[in-house]
Design a protein around this motif. Structure first.
Motif, PDB file in Angstrom:
ATOM      1  N   ASP A   1     -10.445  -1.564   3.744  1.00  0.00           N
ATOM      2  CA  ASP A   1     -10.428  -0.206   3.842  1.00  0.00           C
ATOM      3  C   ASP A   1     -10.267   0.337   5.275  1.00  0.00           C
ATOM      4  O   ASP A   1      -9.698   1.280   5.500  1.00  0.00           O
ATOM      5  CB  ASP A   1     -11.726   0.519   3.306  1.00  0.00           C
ATOM      6  CG  ASP A   1     -11.745   0.590   1.628  1.00  0.00           C
ATOM      7  OD1 ASP A   1     -10.608   0.636   1.067  1.00  0.00           O
ATOM      8  OD2 ASP A   1     -12.928   0.793   1.376  1.00  0.00           O
TER       9      ASP A   1
ATOM     10  N   PHE B   1      -7.139  11.377   4.802  1.00  0.00           N
ATOM     11  CA  PHE B   1      -8.110  12.656   5.170  1.00  0.00           C
ATOM     12  C   PHE B   1      -9.492  12.400   4.950  1.00  0.00           C
ATOM     13  O   PHE B   1     -10.028  12.596   5.962  1.00  0.00           O
ATOM     14  CB  PHE B   1      -7.652  13.719   4.177  1.00  0.00           C
ATOM     15  CG  PHE B   1      -8.488  14.792   4.153  1.00  0.00           C
ATOM     16  CD1 PHE B   1      -8.863  15.577   4.934  1.00  0.00           C
ATOM     17  CD2 PHE B   1      -9.007  14.976   2.779  1.00  0.00           C
ATOM     18  CE1 PHE B   1      -9.642  16.767   4.872  1.00  0.00           C
ATOM     19  CE2 PHE B   1     -10.051  16.118   2.587  1.00  0.00           C
ATOM     20  CZ  PHE B   1     -10.447  16.682   3.559  1.00  0.00           C
ATOM     21  N   LEU B   2      -9.893  11.973   3.880  1.00  0.00           N
ATOM     22  CA  LEU B   2     -11.539  11.998   3.720  1.00  0.00           C
ATOM     23  C   LEU B   2     -12.188  10.995   4.933  1.00  0.00           C
ATOM     24  O   LEU B   2     -13.054  11.361   5.256  1.00  0.00           O
ATOM     25  CB  LEU B   2     -11.944  11.554   2.311  1.00  0.00           C
ATOM     26  CG  LEU B   2     -11.789  12.577   1.473  1.00  0.00           C
ATOM     27  CD1 LEU B   2     -12.140  12.187  -0.078  1.00  0.00           C
ATOM     28  CD2 LEU B   2     -12.753  13.825   1.639  1.00  0.00           C
ATOM     29  N   PRO B   3     -11.752   9.712   4.887  1.00  0.00           N
ATOM     30  CA  PRO B   3     -12.523   8.977   5.868  1.00  0.00           C
ATOM     31  C   PRO B   3     -12.168   9.365   7.222  1.00  0.00           C
ATOM     32  O   PRO B   3     -13.308   9.110   8.020  1.00  0.00           O
ATOM     33  CB  PRO B   3     -11.630   7.748   5.665  1.00  0.00           C
ATOM     34  CG  PRO B   3     -11.206   7.553   4.157  1.00  0.00           C
ATOM     35  CD  PRO B   3     -10.798   8.905   4.118  1.00  0.00           C
TER      36      PRO B   3
ATOM     37  N   GLU C   1      -2.258  12.368   4.256  1.00  0.00           N
ATOM     38  CA  GLU C   1      -2.857  12.888   3.247  1.00  0.00           C
ATOM     39  C   GLU C   1      -3.949  11.771   2.836  1.00  0.00           C
ATOM     40  O   GLU C   1      -4.797  11.866   2.464  1.00  0.00           O
ATOM     41  CB  GLU C   1      -1.649  13.003   2.257  1.00  0.00           C
ATOM     42  CG  GLU C   1      -1.954  13.418   1.096  1.00  0.00           C
ATOM     43  CD  GLU C   1      -1.022  13.821   0.010  1.00  0.00           C
ATOM     44  OE1 GLU C   1       0.108  13.789   0.344  1.00  0.00           O
ATOM     45  OE2 GLU C   1      -1.067  13.831  -1.323  1.00  0.00           O
ATOM     46  N   MET C   2      -3.155  10.415   3.064  1.00  0.00           N
ATOM     47  CA  MET C   2      -4.093   9.314   2.323  1.00  0.00           C
ATOM     48  C   MET C   2      -5.528   9.116   3.194  1.00  0.00           C
ATOM     49  O   MET C   2      -6.329   8.665   2.392  1.00  0.00           O
ATOM     50  CB  MET C   2      -3.356   8.104   2.514  1.00  0.00           C
ATOM     51  CG  MET C   2      -3.844   6.784   1.751  1.00  0.00           C
ATOM     52  SD  MET C   2      -2.844   5.321   1.947  1.00  0.00           S
ATOM     53  CE  MET C   2      -3.492   4.701   3.371  1.00  0.00           C
TER      54      MET C   2
ATOM     55  N   ASP D   1      -5.022  -4.421  -1.312  1.00  0.00           N
ATOM     56  CA  ASP D   1      -6.143  -4.659  -1.257  1.00  0.00           C
ATOM     57  C   ASP D   1      -6.489  -6.074  -0.757  1.00  0.00           C
ATOM     58  O   ASP D   1      -7.270  -6.392   0.044  1.00  0.00           O
ATOM     59  CB  ASP D   1      -7.046  -4.109  -2.522  1.00  0.00           C
ATOM     60  CG  ASP D   1      -8.617  -4.072  -2.289  1.00  0.00           C
ATOM     61  OD1 ASP D   1      -8.860  -3.907  -1.300  1.00  0.00           O
ATOM     62  OD2 ASP D   1      -9.270  -4.416  -3.316  1.00  0.00           O
TER      63      ASP D   1
ATOM     64  N   ALA E   1      -6.767   0.012   6.106  1.00  0.00           N
ATOM     65  CA  ALA E   1      -5.999   1.102   5.432  1.00  0.00           C
ATOM     66  C   ALA E   1      -6.266   2.646   6.032  1.00  0.00           C
ATOM     67  O   ALA E   1      -5.126   3.336   6.037  1.00  0.00           O
ATOM     68  CB  ALA E   1      -6.275   0.944   3.907  1.00  0.00           C
ATOM     69  N   PHE E   2      -7.386   2.725   6.042  1.00  0.00           N
ATOM     70  CA  PHE E   2      -7.560   4.201   6.353  1.00  0.00           C
ATOM     71  C   PHE E   2      -7.938   4.715   8.042  1.00  0.00           C
ATOM     72  O   PHE E   2      -8.151   5.723   8.242  1.00  0.00           O
ATOM     73  CB  PHE E   2      -8.761   4.668   5.662  1.00  0.00           C
ATOM     74  CG  PHE E   2      -8.710   4.699   4.195  1.00  0.00           C
ATOM     75  CD1 PHE E   2      -8.118   5.714   3.605  1.00  0.00           C
ATOM     76  CD2 PHE E   2      -8.906   3.601   3.564  1.00  0.00           C
ATOM     77  CE1 PHE E   2      -7.799   5.753   2.040  1.00  0.00           C
ATOM     78  CE2 PHE E   2      -8.804   3.599   2.100  1.00  0.00           C
ATOM     79  CZ  PHE E   2      -8.241   4.712   1.558  1.00  0.00           C
TER      80      PHE E   2
ATOM     81  N   LEU F   1       0.847  -1.339   0.089  1.00  0.00           N
ATOM     82  CA  LEU F   1       0.002   0.069  -0.039  1.00  0.00           C
ATOM     83  C   LEU F   1       0.947   1.064  -0.021  1.00  0.00           C
ATOM     84  O   LEU F   1       0.400   2.193  -0.844  1.00  0.00           O
ATOM     85  CB  LEU F   1      -0.737  -0.106   1.218  1.00  0.00           C
ATOM     86  CG  LEU F   1      -1.950   1.199   1.415  1.00  0.00           C
ATOM     87  CD1 LEU F   1      -2.885   1.224   0.089  1.00  0.00           C
ATOM     88  CD2 LEU F   1      -2.691   1.163   2.853  1.00  0.00           C
TER      89      LEU F   1
END
Lengths: 336, 250
Positions: free
Chosen positions: B68, B240-242, B237-238, B51, B71-72, B17
């Motif tokens: 996910d 951020f959204l979640p 950075e990676m 993944d 990862a997040f 990843l």
């Protein structure tokens, strides 16, 4: 991603006017009229060749510069799946650029010359990529609207009279329709999501709607030289017709998402079977083309930086290939 | 839960990843169009491998998390990637040298892991091996071009190899976690990969006219969650959204 109706500028003297009555020209035109494809080794009028170089290279440059606004979100895509899809999509754009440059090269110009024209500001690319992508929803909006507009414009180009361009367009269009679907799918997820996600989606539509309509280029009344390009079958459908088709297809898609198209004059006309829409702000369009869009400077700065930073790598590859050749020649000579 | 297998799968998933992420940073900024496409392609392969490994890790864990979530929603302390892959790209020379050192290891590693007694693991390794083989060819060829190119490219490639060498030891560590899986036939002994890796690397370095650094002190810690400073920025950075919109679906 896209070619735009900006291939001929007012007062441009670089496209020569040919003697339409010469035997060669008449033969050329009759082949076009018979829907035969023009191939690289065929005779063609200088104006035809130059117009195509300009259009294909603008299209190629648009693909390359177009990698930047979406590339802006590759490292921040919100799931592994979205990250992979976006990487694949932006990679496709690079691939489109590559075979469009190859198509342009069949007309007697090198990729290096074309890239130099882009980096020195001599060549143009689609105005749409001079708008920023501040949120994730912009990635969705680009796929949905920008790629959607690109498909409208490019499907007729699959029947363009110039063989290499027409064939490149067939492949490009297949990939663009996948891109458009992934964009719309992002918009569906957002519009069915939280209030914050819906806001993101609406704001993105607000920002991308008008620039997407501008992608089709000036209205037919203001479009120069388009009759010659129509006769040569480089262009097959007019800017306004394509724009209308795009609006007709896209407005119901926005309604499905529950989003509002940012045009108070938009209304359905039952008699014509088309949507009527408001006046496009051509001042903004011309300003963006003139270099004053929100991201023109940044896009070119990034392209130039990548080119300059990569110079030593390209030089190394050339030097190595030269060394290899020299060694092989020596080995061959020794064997004789 | 099979803690050993779970942690081992995280190590593989995280390394793929993070390296995939680093390569994806090049997209649109590479020295030439063909390289934009190739680097994005390798990034795509590695993200796909991540993944798959993280998905299997989540399945082994059985706590309702998915790839996910892993990862997040893990921070630096819980990431288990090799230190080598989290290093910033710097220039194309360092990117290629890092890629080659990793690819040459991954080819050997996947080759051995494909014989795992765990069929799910073996299948992922077999698929990954095909991709890693192509990646190694690409990065090896470019390392040769840079090493045996111009004076500048040679100097940059040598500096990159010298700088990265201290991070290569971690790929061959066999701690208690790996040893436990070796006993069960699930994982290969990573120490056993070193000789073949050495040979691959020696061949390419020789063709590239680059000097192999001496095996001095080796950095270690990534596989146990002790990372450098760069990883936190990458994750910020990676993820951020979640992180900014908890519970949102994308």
């Amino acid at each position: 991603m896209y070619t735009q109706g900006l291939n001929i500028e007012a007062g441009d003297k670089s496209i020569p006017l040919e003697d339409r009555n010469s035997a060669l020209m008449q033969r050329f035109q009759s082949r076009i009229d018979a829907e035969e494809k023009v191939e690289p080794t065929d005779w063609m009028p200088e104006g035809y060749r130059k117009t195509l170089i300009r259009q294909i290279s603008q299209h190629a440059h648009s693909e390359i510069v177009g990698m930047l606004p979406e590339g802006n979100w590759i490292t921040r895509a919100p799931s592994l799946r979205r990250k992979m899809i976006l990487l694949a999509k932006v990679q496709d754009e690079g691939g489109h650029g590559l075979y469009l440059y190859s198509a342009a090269e069949t007309l007697g110009i090198s990729r290096a010359e074309l890239i130099d024209q882009l980096l020195t500001g001599k060549a143009k690319y689609s105005s749409i990529f001079n708008y920023p992508t501040p949120t994730w929803a912009d990635v969705g909006a680009i796929g949905w609207l920008v790629d959607g507009a690109a498909i409208m414009n490019q499907v007729p180009l699959c029947r363009c009279s110039y063989g290499p361009y027409a064939r490149a367009m067939i492949r490009v269009c297949k990939e663009e329709s996948f891109h458009q679907r992934q964009g719309y799918e992002i918009m569906i997820a957002l519009s069915q999501g939280t209030a914050e996600q819906k806001r993101m989606a609406q704001e993105a539509l607000n920002r991308w709607w008008w620039p997407s309509l501008m992608m089709f280029g000036p209205s037919d009344a203001a479009s120069l030289h388009s009759s010659q390009n129509m006769a040569w079958k480089i262009k097959r459908v007019s800017n306004d017709e394509l724009r209308q088709k795009f609006v007709d297809v896209t407005v119901p898609q926005a309604e499905f998402l529950g989003l509002t198209v940012p045009d108070p004059d938009l209304r359905w006309n039952g008699e014509t079977g088309h949507y009527e829409f408001g006046e496009i702000d051509w001042t903004e369009f011309n300003q963006v083309l003139a270099g004053n869009g929100p991201c023109n400077r940044d896009r070119m700065k990034k392209r130039r930086k990548a080119h300059d930073d990569g110079a030593w790598v390209r030089e190394a590859a050339l030097a190595h290939a030269e060394k290899r050749r020299a060694r092989q020649a020596m080995t061959a000579a020794a064997a004789e | 839960m099979d803690q050993g297998l779970f942690s081992y799968l995280l190590r593989q998933g995280d390394s793929c990843l993070i390296l995939g992420h680093r390569l994806s940073e090049w997209c649109g900024h590479a020295p030439q169009l063909e390289l934009d496409i190739a680097l994005a392609n390798i990034a795509l392969d590695l993200t796909g491998q991540a993944d798959a490994f993280l998905g299997l890790a989540a399945e082994v864990e059985g706590q309702g998390r998915d790839a996910d979530a892993l990862a997040f929603h893990r921070d630096v302390l819980d990431y288990r990637n090799l230190l080598l892959v989290e290093l910033p790209n710097e220039d194309f020379g360092l990117t290629i040298a890092r890629q080659f050192l990793f690819d040459a290891w991954q080819v050997e590693f996947y080759g051995a892991l494909a014989r795992s007694s765990d069929q799910r693991v073996a299948a992922l390794a077999a698929k990954g091996l095909r991709e890693a083989t192509y990646h190694e060819r690409f990065s090896g060829e470019w390392l040769v071009r840079l090493g045996d190119g111009t004076d500048e490219s040679h100097a940059r490639a040598q500096a990159a190899i010298d700088e990265l060498w201290t991070y290569t030891g971690e790929m061959f560590e066999c701690d208690a976690l790996v040893a436990g899986l070796v006993e069960r036939g699930i994982a290969p002994d990573h120490r056993g990969l070193k000789a073949a890796w050495d040979a691959r690397v020696a061949d390419v370095l020789a063709e590239a006219t680059l000097r192999r650094p001496a095996d001095g002190w080796m950095q270690s810690g990534g596989l146990k969650g002790r990372h450098g400073e760069a990883l936190g920025h990458l994750l910020a950075e990676m993820q951020f959204l979640p992180r900014a919109y908890p519970g949102a679906r994308w």
